[in-house]
Design an enzyme around this catalytic site. Structure first.
Site, PDB file in Angstrom:
ATOM      1  N   ASP A  34       0.829  -1.205   0.000  1.00 23.84           N
ATOM      2  CA  ASP A  34       0.000   0.000   0.000  1.00 23.84           C
ATOM      3  C   ASP A  34       0.867   1.259   0.000  1.00 23.84           C
ATOM      4  O   ASP A  34       1.879   1.329   0.698  1.00 23.84           O
ATOM      5  CB  ASP A  34      -0.879  -0.006   1.263  1.00 23.84           C
ATOM      6  CG  ASP A  34      -1.878   1.130   1.267  1.00 23.84           C
ATOM      7  OD1 ASP A  34      -2.814   1.078   0.463  1.00 23.84           O
ATOM      8  OD2 ASP A  34      -1.714   2.065   2.079  1.00 23.84           O
ATOM      9  N   GLU A  37      13.098 -15.910  -0.713  1.00 21.90           N
ATOM     10  CA  GLU A  37      13.205 -17.151   0.070  1.00 21.90           C
ATOM     11  C   GLU A  37      11.944 -17.997  -0.081  1.00 21.90           C
ATOM     12  O   GLU A  37      11.963 -19.192   0.186  1.00 21.90           O
ATOM     13  CB  GLU A  37      13.390 -16.830   1.559  1.00 21.90           C
ATOM     14  CG  GLU A  37      14.720 -16.203   1.902  1.00 21.90           C
ATOM     15  CD  GLU A  37      14.730 -15.753   3.363  1.00 21.90           C
ATOM     16  OE1 GLU A  37      14.099 -16.418   4.217  1.00 21.90           O
ATOM     17  OE2 GLU A  37      15.343 -14.698   3.630  1.00 21.90           O
TER      18      GLU A  37
HETATM   19  O1  ISL Z   1      -0.139   8.701  -3.222  1.00 23.37           O
HETATM   20  C1  ISL Z   1      -1.134   9.027  -3.794  1.00 23.37           C
HETATM   21  C2  ISL Z   1      -1.015  10.002  -4.874  1.00 23.37           C
HETATM   22  O2  ISL Z   1       0.325  10.386  -5.020  1.00 23.37           O
HETATM   23  C3  ISL Z   1      -2.449   8.479  -3.400  1.00 23.37           C
HETATM   24  O3  ISL Z   1      -3.253   8.368  -4.485  1.00 23.37           O
HETATM   25  C4  ISL Z   1      -2.291   7.173  -2.660  1.00 23.37           C
HETATM   26  O4  ISL Z   1      -1.400   6.350  -3.310  1.00 23.37           O
HETATM   27  C5  ISL Z   1      -3.545   6.420  -2.509  1.00 23.37           C
HETATM   28  O5  ISL Z   1      -4.570   7.228  -2.037  1.00 23.37           O
HETATM   29  C6  ISL Z   1      -3.267   5.311  -1.514  1.00 23.37           C
HETATM   30  O6  ISL Z   1      -4.352   4.430  -1.414  1.00 23.37           O
HETATM   31  C7  ISL Z   1      -4.163   3.339  -0.554  1.00 23.37           C
HETATM   32  O7  ISL Z   1      -3.803   3.741   0.747  1.00 23.37           O
HETATM   33  C8  ISL Z   1      -4.785   4.479   1.462  1.00 23.37           C
HETATM   34  C9  ISL Z   1      -6.141   3.791   1.447  1.00 23.37           C
HETATM   35  O8  ISL Z   1      -7.109   4.674   1.941  1.00 23.37           O
HETATM   36  C10 ISL Z   1      -6.525   3.345   0.049  1.00 23.37           C
HETATM   37  O9  ISL Z   1      -7.733   2.636   0.087  1.00 23.37           O
HETATM   38  C11 ISL Z   1      -5.406   2.505  -0.470  1.00 23.37           C
HETATM   39  O10 ISL Z   1      -5.659   1.930  -1.732  1.00 23.37           O
HETATM   40  C12 ISL Z   1      -4.279   4.635   2.866  1.00 23.37           C
HETATM   41  O11 ISL Z   1      -3.832   3.407   3.359  1.00 23.37           O
END
Ligand code: ISL
Length: 521
Positions: free
Chosen positions: A203, A245
């Site tokens: 994420d 691994e």
């Molecule tokens: O970083 C971004 C743009 O530069 C954002 O779009 C980001 O990458 C995105 O919102 C991240 O999403 C993920 O992490 C969030 C969560 O709410 C989302 O559902 C998930 O897909 C926080 O953990």
């Protein structure tokens, strides 16, 4: 292709557990529900499942606020059940990908609770970004960073210190310069690989590292204080050694406009794959899609990584709604209250887009409900849960509209689901679509079956065929051809022996507007 290379060509289905299938009838999806639907997923023909976070969580951000990475949230089930699910899926030829959220934890995570209790200056606070504020009495945030959900990225505590959260205040950012943070995540990776998972989705993968000085944001200054910093590559190289691994694979959530910077994450000793967000946010336009496909293939080639093709996920407007809208550009994937949509048009295009994305070289993602052609739902304001909505001051509808629990049967479920299903959703029920050869589900099943049985699909050679500018036409090995007509007029098809699959009816041998077809020539 060796079995360990499955990820180069896989069709991967995203399961948003809370909204997939509800076995205990409490209105929330659960692992028992997923286990009960494994035969549906096998029949659909997907090769892996990516589960959005299923860990213990107060659900301040739909589970992306993790309180314990080694416990399944009791609303979903138990660790023993997750282990059974992983094994049962594997027995059906379906691999499991878990979602790791390394940028932040829940404010209920033991580390953050300990940091709050230990107070300013404590070693416990060093695991996060705690700072004194600016202004005469520290009443101003330490810097001007804005959170991804809007508003300042800092929250002040009663003891006067502020802590950083790029997302909601319930999601404090970890300090990735701290060795314990790195160690803990490598242990968590091992924990899940030991339980048989084949892959990990990372994420917000480009946001973990922060400039230690936590400076104000200056437009255009390089490096960015928290996006795509060079330190990240060392982190992912050591993650890769752990994954190797176990023959485990990574898919990074990396949103970066710069393709050269993006490709760095996919070097052979870093992440195996990353989501293709430029394709997802590309409007229904032949020239733009062609450019997006070319750019995708060109950026992946030098690092030898396969592309991924994504039409939707749990953060963006559902495909049939998006393609039924007028506007173009990135707002196209973002959410807007009350935007008019032509669902019939959007559905026709989404069917053609399915054949397009499933025929392109690399891996492909299908988000639950995409195979049912579900539209985005306008959630009644008093039922919205997404923090993005609240942090926007109520102007942004947030992401709940693509997270409504799936309609399995035409009869509404006994208990109302955590997000309400619209009254017309029985028409989308999976059990009804199964019996209808013209349904979106039947199209996805047929396409995924062909994708598995035809070795020319997935990773491998790709070439454009000459075509009118409004048409996308390309070849894959074994005489496979995909043609998609994005223009208004029907077009002729290249000479072919066989129509393998079409997203809509051909008329007098012509391919109608907003229709795609797979041929063998
Ligand atoms: O970083 C971004 C743009 O530069 C954002 O779009 C980001 O990458 C995105 O919102 C991240 O999403 C993920 O992490 C969030 C969560 O709410 C989302 O559902 C998930 O897909 C926080 O953990």
């Amino acid at each position: 292709m060796p079995a360990t290379d499955w990820w180069r060509s896989a069709a991967i289905y995203q399961v948003y557990v809370r909204s997939f299938a509800d076995a205990d009838g409490d209105g929330t999806g659960d692992l028992a529900g997923v286990r009960a639907k494994l035969s549906y997923l096998a029949e659909l023909g997907v090769e892996a499942l990516w589960f959005t976070p299923w860990y213990l969580s107060p659900l301040a951000d739909g589970g992306y606020d993790v309180a314990d990475y080694r416990t399944i949230d009791p609303a979903f089930g138990t660790l023993a059940e997750a282990e059974k699910l992983i094994a049962e899926a594997r027995a059906l030829g379906i691999r499991t990908i878990v979602d790791i959220v390394p940028n932040h934890v829940s404010d209920q995570h033991p580390w953050f609770r300990a940091a709050l209790a230990a107070g300013p200056g404590s070693p416990e606070r060093e695991l996060f970004h705690f700072k004194e504020g600016r202004g005469e009495h520290g009443e101003l945030p330490p810097n001007d960073w804005e959170g991804e959900f809007g508003g300042t990225a800092w929250t002040r505590l009663p003891d006067g210190q502020w802590y950083l959260h790029l997302f909601a205040p319930q999601q404090p950012d970890l300090n990735w310069a701290h060795p314990a943070v790195r160690q803990e995540h490598e242990d968590v990776l091992r924990f899940w690989f030991e339980r048989g998972v084949a892959g990990v989705r990372i994420d917000s993968a480009a946001l973990l590292a922060k400039d230690p000085a936590l400076p104000d944001f200056v437009e255009g200054r390089d490096p960015h204080p928290y996006v795509d910093r060079d330190e990240l590559h060392d982190i992912y190289r050591s993650w890769r050694r752990v994954a190797d691994e176990y023959d485990g694979v990574f898919v990074g959530e990396v949103w970066l406009p710069d393709s050269e910077r993006f490709a760095r994450y996919l070097r052979p000793d870093e992440l195996h794959t990353a989501f293709n967000f430029s394709f997802l946010s590309c409007p229904w336009d032949a020239a733009l899609l062609r450019a997006s496909i070319d750019e995708t293939l060109a950026e992946h080639a030098p690092v030898g990584a396969p592309a991924t093709w994504v039409l939707c996920n749990h953060d963006v407007t559902r495909t049939v709604t998006r393609y039924g809208r007028e506007e173009t550009g990135f707002e196209f994937a973002a959410k807007v209250f009350g935007t008019p949509t032509d669902l019939a048009l959007g559905t026709r295009r989404a069917r053609a887009a399915a054949l397009l994305s499933l025929a392109l070289p690399g891996a492909v993602y299908v988000y639950q409900g995409e195979e049912l052609g579900l539209p985005e739902v306008e959630i009644p304001r008093d039922r919205i849960e997404d923090p993005m909505h609240f942090r926007s001051g109520g102007t942004d509808p947030g992401r709940d509209g693509c997270r409504v629990p799936l309609p399995w049967d035409p009869e509404p479920p006994a208990a109302e689901s955590w997000l309400p299903q619209p009254p017309d959703w029985p028409a989308y029920a999976a059990s009804a679509q199964e019996r209808d050869p013209g349904s979106m589900l039947s199209l996805y099943r047929a396409a995924l079956r062909l994708r598995r049985t035809e070795p020319g699909f997935g990773d491998g050679e790709f070439g454009w065929l000459p075509s009118a500018s409004e048409v996308l036409a390309f070849t894959r090995p074994g005489g496979l051809v995909c043609v998609v007509n994005l223009g208004r007029e029907p077009v002729e098809l290249p000479g072919h022996r066989e129509v393998l699959l079409a997203s809509g009816g051909l008329r007098d041998g012509l391919l109608p507007s907003d229709t795609g077809v797979w041929l063998r020539v």
